[in-house]
Design a protein around this motif. Sequence first.
Motif, mmCIF file in Angstrom:
data_model
loop_
_atom_site.group_PDB
_atom_site.id
_atom_site.type_symbol
_atom_site.label_atom_id
_atom_site.label_comp_id
_atom_site.label_asym_id
_atom_site.label_seq_id
_atom_site.Cartn_x
_atom_site.Cartn_y
_atom_site.Cartn_z
ATOM 1 N N ARG A 35 -15.842 7.488 57.258
ATOM 2 C CA ARG A 35 -15.220 7.714 55.950
ATOM 3 C C ARG A 35 -15.330 6.442 55.122
ATOM 4 N NH1 ARG A 35 -10.024 7.916 56.196
ATOM 5 N NH2 ARG A 35 -9.537 9.365 54.529
ATOM 6 N N MET A 36 -15.898 6.549 53.922
ATOM 7 C CA MET A 36 -15.984 5.434 52.986
ATOM 8 C C MET A 36 -14.972 5.673 51.869
ATOM 9 S SD MET A 36 -17.371 2.606 51.790
ATOM 10 C CE MET A 36 -18.952 2.378 52.621
ATOM 11 N N VAL A 37 -13.866 4.957 51.911
ATOM 12 C CA VAL A 37 -12.827 5.105 50.889
ATOM 13 C C VAL A 37 -13.247 4.332 49.638
ATOM 14 C CG1 VAL A 37 -10.428 4.616 50.268
ATOM 15 C CG2 VAL A 37 -10.995 5.458 52.573
ATOM 16 N N ILE A 38 -13.284 5.037 48.507
ATOM 17 C CA ILE A 38 -13.601 4.441 47.210
ATOM 18 C C ILE A 38 -12.332 4.539 46.368
ATOM 19 C CG2 ILE A 38 -15.075 4.586 45.160
ATOM 20 C CD1 ILE A 38 -17.122 6.066 46.995
ATOM 21 N N PRO A 39 -11.722 3.405 45.975
ATOM 22 C CA PRO A 39 -10.407 3.447 45.326
ATOM 23 C C PRO A 39 -10.439 3.798 43.841
ATOM 24 C CG PRO A 39 -11.102 1.189 45.580
ATOM 25 C CD PRO A 39 -12.168 2.035 46.243
ATOM 26 N N TYR A 40 -11.479 4.496 43.425
ATOM 27 C CA TYR A 40 -11.625 4.948 42.043
ATOM 28 C C TYR A 40 -12.051 6.411 42.038
ATOM 29 C CZ TYR A 40 -11.452 0.005 40.844
ATOM 30 O OH TYR A 40 -11.056 -1.303 40.701
ATOM 31 N N GLY A 41 -11.916 7.048 40.882
ATOM 32 C CA GLY A 41 -12.312 8.443 40.759
ATOM 33 C C GLY A 41 -13.819 8.614 40.761
ATOM 34 N N PRO A 42 -14.280 9.836 40.910
ATOM 35 C CA PRO A 42 -15.716 10.111 40.922
ATOM 36 C C PRO A 42 -16.352 9.891 39.552
ATOM 37 C CG PRO A 42 -14.467 12.152 40.944
ATOM 38 C CD PRO A 42 -13.472 11.046 41.113
ATOM 39 N N GLY A 43 -17.626 9.492 39.572
ATOM 40 C CA GLY A 43 -18.387 9.403 38.335
ATOM 41 C C GLY A 43 -18.609 8.008 37.791
ATOM 42 N N GLY A 44 -17.747 7.048 38.127
ATOM 43 C CA GLY A 44 -17.915 5.689 37.633
ATOM 44 C C GLY A 44 -18.980 4.939 38.410
ATOM 45 N N ALA A 45 -19.266 3.715 37.963
ATOM 46 C CA ALA A 45 -20.319 2.926 38.604
ATOM 47 C C ALA A 45 -19.991 2.618 40.063
ATOM 48 C CB ALA A 45 -20.532 1.627 37.827
ATOM 49 N N THR A 46 -18.723 2.300 40.356
ATOM 50 C CA THR A 46 -18.340 1.987 41.737
ATOM 51 C C THR A 46 -18.580 3.190 42.642
ATOM 52 O OG1 THR A 46 -16.678 0.366 41.045
ATOM 53 C CG2 THR A 46 -16.428 1.310 43.244
ATOM 54 N N ASP A 47 -18.134 4.343 42.215
ATOM 55 C CA ASP A 47 -18.319 5.568 42.990
ATOM 56 C C ASP A 47 -19.803 5.876 43.172
ATOM 57 O OD1 ASP A 47 -17.271 8.228 44.088
ATOM 58 O OD2 ASP A 47 -18.517 8.931 42.426
ATOM 59 N N ALA A 48 -20.559 5.811 42.087
ATOM 60 C CA ALA A 48 -21.974 6.185 42.134
ATOM 61 C C ALA A 48 -22.788 5.264 43.032
ATOM 62 C CB ALA A 48 -22.552 6.181 40.718
ATOM 63 N N ILE A 49 -22.539 3.977 42.952
ATOM 64 C CA ILE A 49 -23.321 3.018 43.739
ATOM 65 C C ILE A 49 -23.034 3.164 45.229
ATOM 66 C CG2 ILE A 49 -23.551 0.559 44.272
ATOM 67 C CD1 ILE A 49 -23.430 0.056 41.231
ATOM 68 N N PHE A 50 -21.763 3.280 45.605
ATOM 69 C CA PHE A 50 -21.453 3.415 47.033
ATOM 70 C C PHE A 50 -21.971 4.738 47.598
ATOM 71 C CE2 PHE A 50 -18.221 0.066 46.256
ATOM 72 C CZ PHE A 50 -18.683 -0.823 47.216
ATOM 73 N N ARG A 51 -21.923 5.798 46.822
ATOM 74 C CA ARG A 51 -22.463 7.071 47.284
ATOM 75 C C ARG A 51 -23.975 6.975 47.481
ATOM 76 N NH1 ARG A 51 -19.328 11.824 46.760
ATOM 77 N NH2 ARG A 51 -17.219 11.396 46.013
ATOM 78 N N LEU A 52 -24.654 6.364 46.527
ATOM 79 C CA LEU A 52 -26.111 6.254 46.581
ATOM 80 C C LEU A 52 -26.571 5.463 47.800
ATOM 81 C CD1 LEU A 52 -28.938 6.488 45.194
ATOM 82 C CD2 LEU A 52 -28.395 4.338 44.033
ATOM 83 N N VAL A 53 -26.004 4.279 47.991
ATOM 84 C CA VAL A 53 -26.451 3.417 49.088
ATOM 85 C C VAL A 53 -26.005 3.969 50.436
ATOM 86 C CG1 VAL A 53 -26.505 1.061 49.968
ATOM 87 C CG2 VAL A 53 -26.347 1.448 47.508
ATOM 88 N N SER A 54 -24.820 4.554 50.496
ATOM 89 C CA SER A 54 -24.322 5.111 51.757
ATOM 90 C C SER A 54 -25.188 6.271 52.237
ATOM 91 C CB SER A 54 -22.867 5.566 51.609
ATOM 92 O OG SER A 54 -22.016 4.471 51.380
ATOM 93 N N LYS A 55 -25.664 7.069 51.301
ATOM 94 C CA LYS A 55 -26.534 8.190 51.670
ATOM 95 C C LYS A 55 -27.797 7.698 52.359
ATOM 96 C CE LYS A 55 -27.155 12.657 51.662
ATOM 97 N NZ LYS A 55 -26.209 13.522 52.413
#
Length: 322
Positions: A35-55
Motif C-alpha cells: 500500500r502506497m499512502v498518498i496524503p493528497y487527493g487524486p489528480g494532483g502532481a503528487t498523486d500522479a507521479i507516485f502512481r506513474l512510477v509505482s506502476k
Amino acid sequence: MLDKKVTRFISAIVIASSTVALNASASDYPQQDIRMVIPYGPGGATDAIFRLVSKEAEKHLGVSVIPVNMVGAGATTGSRHVKEAQPDGYTLLGSHDTIALSRLAGTVDYSYDAFEPVALLTQTIVIPMTYADHPVEDMSEMASYISEHPGEVTFGMTPSSVDHFYWVRLFDALGVNTEDVRFVGYQDTNEQIAALMAQEIDFVNADMPSSRAFFESGDFRPLGVSHDERLKGLEEVPTLREQQVDLVSATNRGIFAPKGTPSHIIEVLADAYSKALEDESIRSRIENEFGSVVHFLPTDEYQLFLEENEAALTRAAENIDF
C-alpha cells in the motif's frame, strides 16, 4: 517445574526461531501487495507521479503497489497512518517537504526522522511568476520594485505551506525585509492562480504542472526558474542564479517507510524504484507532462538530503509568524 537450564534452552530456541523467521521474511520480501499512502487527493502532481512510477516499480517487485489517497489535516492524516503502521514494508508513504513543514508549523510533533527514508524520486521546480503586463519582467527587478513600493506588493501563498516558505527564503536571498511586503493567504494553488489572473495580487510561485498552460497562452510571465539549470519547455527563462539570486528550490517527492523497517526491505524498494525511473517513457512523462525532473537518490544520500532540507526550512521558519 522445568529446570532452569531447560527453560533457558527453550527461550534460546524461541529467540533464534523468531530471528530466523524475521530474516526469512525479509529475504522473501515482498510476498504480498504493498500500500502506497498518498496524503493528497487524486489528480494532483503528487498523486500522479507516485502512481506513474509505482506502476513501473511493480514490474521489479513482482507484486502490486496500490495507491491509497488519505487526505486531511494538512497532509498529516496520511503521514501519521504510515508512521504508526507495522514496519514490514507493506505500508509506505509517498510525500514531500510537507512532512518537515507540518512540524515547523506546529501541526504535528514529528518530522522526517519519524520514518525510514527509502529514496528521493523527483523534484518539481518552483517558478515565481506574475501576470503578463506587470511592470516586473524578471527576478532581477524584484528587489528594486519592492523597495519602490514598500508595504504595497502582494504575494500569494498558502499559510505554512511550501510556497509560504519559498517566499521567505527568496526574500532572504534578495535582501528584502518581509515587513516591506504583504502576504495574502489562499486555500490552495488554484485559488492563488485565479487571484493572479484577476490581478488581485502581484506574484505567485507555482510550477509547470499548474502553470504551463498560462505560460503558453501568455497570461502569466515566469520570472525565473529555481533550479541549477533551465527547464525543458522554458528554455528561454533564466535560472535565478543566472540573475544573481542564489536560490534553488523544488517540491522534493520521495518514499518513506515506518521507523524500524528492516534495511533489506528498504534496499529492495529503493532498487525497484531506481529501475522504474530508468524507463525512458516514464522519465519523458515526468519531465514533459508533469514539468518535473527525475532526481533519484538512494537511501543514504536521501537521508543526508533530508537533513539539509530540514535545516534550510528551519532557518526560513525563524522569519515566519505561524
